[in-house]
Every structure is written in structure tokens, then in C-alpha cells.
Design an enzyme around this catalytic site. Structure first.
Site, mmCIF file in Angstrom:
data_model
loop_
_atom_site.group_PDB
_atom_site.id
_atom_site.type_symbol
_atom_site.label_atom_id
_atom_site.label_comp_id
_atom_site.label_asym_id
_atom_site.label_seq_id
_atom_site.Cartn_x
_atom_site.Cartn_y
_atom_site.Cartn_z
ATOM 1 N N SER A 29 -3.828 -0.623 14.797
ATOM 2 C CA SER A 29 -4.552 0.631 14.986
ATOM 3 C C SER A 29 -5.000 0.734 16.429
ATOM 4 O O SER A 29 -5.186 -0.281 17.117
ATOM 5 C CB SER A 29 -5.771 0.666 14.061
ATOM 6 N N TYR A 41 -13.854 -3.497 11.131
ATOM 7 C CA TYR A 41 -12.524 -2.882 11.086
ATOM 8 C C TYR A 41 -11.765 -3.163 12.382
ATOM 9 O O TYR A 41 -10.586 -3.537 12.352
ATOM 10 C CB TYR A 41 -12.640 -1.376 10.860
ATOM 11 N N GLY A 72 1.972 4.625 3.670
ATOM 12 C CA GLY A 72 2.884 3.792 2.896
ATOM 13 C C GLY A 72 3.835 4.602 2.045
ATOM 14 O O GLY A 72 5.027 4.296 1.947
ATOM 15 N N GLY A 103 0.805 -1.212 0.000
ATOM 16 C CA GLY A 103 0.000 0.000 0.000
ATOM 17 C C GLY A 103 0.836 1.258 0.000
ATOM 18 O O GLY A 103 0.505 2.243 0.671
ATOM 19 N N ALA A 104 1.906 1.267 -0.792
ATOM 20 C CA ALA A 104 2.885 2.358 -0.722
ATOM 21 C C ALA A 104 2.603 3.485 -1.705
ATOM 22 O O ALA A 104 3.426 4.394 -1.847
ATOM 23 C CB ALA A 104 4.290 1.813 -0.971
ATOM 24 N N ASN A 105 1.451 3.473 -2.364
ATOM 25 C CA ASN A 105 1.198 4.510 -3.366
ATOM 26 C C ASN A 105 0.634 5.799 -2.777
ATOM 27 O O ASN A 105 0.547 6.820 -3.460
ATOM 28 C CB ASN A 105 0.251 3.990 -4.451
ATOM 29 N N GLY A 142 -0.542 8.010 1.310
ATOM 30 C CA GLY A 142 -0.669 8.018 2.760
ATOM 31 C C GLY A 142 0.566 7.559 3.503
ATOM 32 O O GLY A 142 1.701 7.920 3.185
#
Length: 296
Positions: free
Chosen positions: A142, A168, A31, A25-27, A29
């Protein structure tokens, strides 16, 4: 380090020259913030993302050695392909990607989307990549794990009325329990690889504004402007856990305002998150659901 040992920031990262780090998820935020800082200190950073076009755009914004590879954590076939095509060592696997408070939906394999993406996807990815990992695995949890409860009989919300917030919370509790059980298994196997967890506090990212619910999205936009710290600061706990000499099983989060913001420090966890019997049961169920097993 800074003069105040607790006032650690990404500027205190040690050199990662010659080391490969995979960030899911590095694209955007957290990440992207993590990938940017790791590349800055010399790491080869692999951006493991579902949308490679967005990944390439993100990589272009990073000054350093990057590579983009497709990974859809909501699809076990994609995860297996990613792992099968991997060659070479991975110093650090940063299990960063996630979805938050989304409407009821199913992954490609029929899992509830939040437990499927946040936990089961990372569970399968980590287990398949373990032969390549040389230093540590850091999994993002979280503060919301505190309200989470694991329902082993209905992990995928097939028999209960769906509650996106509870789903969640369950997924984030599962992340923390997975990290602890992974450490136990690594230690029992005599491995020097460590498993740690982190949480960002309340950081301004697009997670809060992509819930599919206008009320939730509005609340997220307001919270991001009024309460949240930056994504860059939210990335500090993950970066700290990925780089500092901490014992396996450690959990890192911000140190101020009930762990919502601040500098990285060891964080608190609920009794449920430390229930070793339940951790083992969740692991066994995760192996059954994904078809991926430790050491297998």
C-alpha cells in the site's frame, strides 16, 4: 499490449490457460476483480477466503474455472490446513487479502490483527506453499507503507498504546519488506520463482468502510466516491505484476497523481522498505512467531 505501452489494463492480460492462480481474499473488492480477470483469460482461479459462503457467491459471478477453499489468515491452523491439503502446481500466488485500520484485536494465535493477517498470515501461507509455486508470488502492499515503521521489539503492539493507522502502516511496510527478502532468498537458493509486490493506489473497496470507527468509515465512503478509482482499475497493478516479465523484487503501482490512480508502472518505495538488514531481521522474527521457516 495497447499502442501506448504504459497504458496497460486487464484487457491486455495474456492467456493463463492451464495455469492455477490462488487469490487470497477473492470474495470482494480487489481480489474479486483480480479473480474475475484471471479466470477470463483461462486461469483456474482458487478463491482462498475465510467465509466460503461469500466465496461461493463470488465464484458464481465469475465466468470461468473457479474453486473456493477456506483460508483464515488470522489463524495459523487454518493456514497449515490449506497448505497441507494442497496438491499440484500453483503458477501464481496472489497475496491480496487484508484488513485496514481496524480496532485493536488479536488473531487466533495472539498476533495484533493487522500485522497478523496482512503480514504474518501471508508469510506463513507463502512459505508453506513454496514447494508448489512455479512462477511467482505477488504480495499486495500500500502507499501507506510510507508511514510505516517496523518495531521488532513490539511487532504485535503488546507494550505500546495501540494506534490503528500506525499498525496498518507497519503491516503494509512488512508486506513490502517480506516480498524483497523472499526474492533475495529465492535467488540465493537458485530458484526461478520470482517475488514481486504491488499496490492499488486509492481504489474503492470495502476496506475503507469496515474499520469499526464511524468517523473513519464516513471518511472512507466519501473518499471512495470522490477520490478513488474503481476496484477494477485498482487490481491492474497486481495483475500486471502477476503476468508481465518483470525482475524479481519489482514493485508495481498506478502511474498518476502520486501513485493514487492510473495505469500500472514500477512504483517507488521508502528507504525503510529497501533496508535489507531490517528485511532479514523481520523475516527471522516472522519465522519465530509463526513456526514456519524457508526451506523447512
Amino acid at each position: 499490449m495497447t499502442n501506448d505501452a504504459m497504458a496497460w489494463t486487464s484487457s491486455d492480460l495474456p492467456s493463463f490457460t492451464g495455469r492455477t492462480v490462488v487469490v487470497t481474499g477473492a470474495n470482494s473488492g480487489l481480489g474479486l476483480a483480480e479473480a474475475t480477470q484471471l479466470a477470463r483469460v483461462g486461469a483456474k482461479v482458487v478463491l482462498a477466503v475465510r467465509d466460503t459462503a461469500k466465496g461461493e457467491k463470488a465464484a458464481a459471478s465469475i465466468d470461468g474455472d473457479t474453486e473456493v477453499r477456506r483460508l483464515d489468515l488470522a489463524d495459523l491452523a487454518s493456514i497449515r490446513t490449506f497448505a497441507e491439503e494442497w496438491t499440484g502446481d500453483i503458477a501464481v500466488l496472489a497475496n491480496n487479502a487484508g484488513v485496514m485500520n481496524v480496532p485493536e484485536a488479536r488473531t487466533a494465535d495472539g498476533f495484533e490483527m493487522q500485522i497478523g493477517t496482512n503480514h504474518l498470515g501471508h508469510f506463513a501461507l507463502t512459505t508453506l506453499l513454496l514447494p508448489h509455486i512455479t512462477d511467482r508470488v505477488v504480495t499486495m502492499s500500500s502507499m501507506m507503507h510510507r508511514g510505516g515503521r517496523i518495531d521488532l521489539a513490539d511487532l504485535n503492539w503488546e507494550h505500546r498504546s495501540y494506534n490503528r493507522v500506525a499498525a496498518y502502516g507497519q503491516s503494509k511496510l512488512a508486506n513490502l519488506m517480506f516480498s524483497l527478502e523472499l526474492q533475495r532468498r529465492l535467488a540465493a537458493a537458485g530458484s526461478t520463482v520470482r517475488s514481486l509486490a504491488a499496490h492499488p493506489g486509492y481504489a474503492s473497496t470495502n476496506l475503507q468502510t469496515r474499520t469499526g470507527n464511524p468517523v473513519f468509515d464516513l471518511g472512507g465512503r466519501i473518499g471512495n466516491k470522490v477520490i478513488a478509482q474503481s476496484a477494477e482499475a485498482g487490481a491492474w497493478p497486481m495483475l500486471f505484476a502477476a503476468s508481465q516479465d518483470l525482475p524479481g523484487g519489482s514493485y508495481v503501482g498506478p502511474d498518476k497523481l502520486n501513485e493514487t490512480r492510473g495505469y500500472p508502472a514500477l512504483a517507488g518505495r521508502t528507504a525503510r522498505a529497501s533496508d535489507l538488514t531490517m528485511c532479514a531481521k523481520l523475516w527471522d522474527l516472522s519465522e519465530e512467531l509463526t513456526g514456519v521457516s524457508f526451506g523447512g
